[in-house]
Design a protein around this motif. Structure first.
Motif, PDB file in Angstrom:
ATOM      1  N   GLU A 169      -7.098   1.452   4.757  1.00 52.25           N
ATOM      2  CA  GLU A 169      -6.003   0.728   4.193  1.00 52.25           C
ATOM      3  C   GLU A 169      -6.492   0.033   2.664  1.00 52.25           C
ATOM      4  OE1 GLU A 169      -2.171  -2.018   4.537  1.00 52.25           O
ATOM      5  OE2 GLU A 169      -3.061  -1.057   6.451  1.00 52.25           O
ATOM      6  N   THR A 175       0.816  -1.347  -0.169  1.00 49.47           N
ATOM      7  CA  THR A 175      -0.111  -0.053  -0.071  1.00 49.47           C
ATOM      8  C   THR A 175       0.868   1.304   0.144  1.00 49.47           C
ATOM      9  OG1 THR A 175      -1.616  -1.338   1.525  1.00 49.47           O
ATOM     10  CG2 THR A 175      -1.828   1.195   1.283  1.00 49.47           C
ATOM     11  N   ARG A 226      -5.736   1.350  -0.980  1.00 49.61           N
ATOM     12  CA  ARG A 226      -5.574   0.542  -2.073  1.00 49.61           C
ATOM     13  C   ARG A 226      -6.260   0.659  -3.323  1.00 49.61           C
ATOM     14  NH1 ARG A 226      -4.072  -3.224   2.213  1.00 49.61           N
ATOM     15  NH2 ARG A 226      -5.995  -4.243   1.966  1.00 49.61           N
TER      16      ARG A 226
END
Length: 137
Positions: free
Chosen positions: A100, A25, A104
């Protein structure tokens, strides 16, 4: 340790706390800004940037040697956030994406756009991005 503060507890903070951000990421996002950097670009105090995080208008993650909060530089254009970012983040949260996962999704190339969703937002193609985000619901 991962603490997602967007859980059912009703807390609206957008921090993801961990020892280190997932390397994949981190690499997708590329350039990051600290909260003081964002505040300087916006011409406001850091407390105002923290309020934007609490209001779910930005995502910040802890990363780096000092585990400080960082915002993807791609979310910032001049002295404001990218147009359409807040609505897109809301749709991704409604689809139960963690911060997160949202990062992404926003920074992963999509051949149908073309480019990444954040690139499309920066190019004022927010409708296409929100359509794709809504499809995640």
């Amino acid at each position: 340790m991962v603490t997602d503060k967007n859980t059912a507890a009703g807390n609206t903070s957008t921090e993801v706390q961990r020892e280190t951000l997932d390397a994949a990421t981190d690499a997708l996002v590329g350039e990051w800004l600290t909260l003081p950097d964002v505040a300087e670009r916006f011409g406001v105090q850091v407390t105002r940037v923290r309020q934007l995080l609490r209001d779910n208008q930005l995502i910040a993650v802890r990363r780096g040697e000092n585990n400080a909060l960082h915002v993807p530089a791609g979310f910032i254009m001049g002295d404001h956030t990218v147009k359409g970012l807040t609505g897109t983040l809301t749709l991704l949260r409604d689809a139960k994406f963690t911060d997160e996962e949202a990062l992404r999704w926003l920074f992963t190339p999509d051949d149908t756009l073309p480019g990444t969703p954040v690139d499309a937002l920066r190019e004022n193609r927010g409708t296409e991005v929100r359509r794709r985000a809504q499809a995640e619901l």
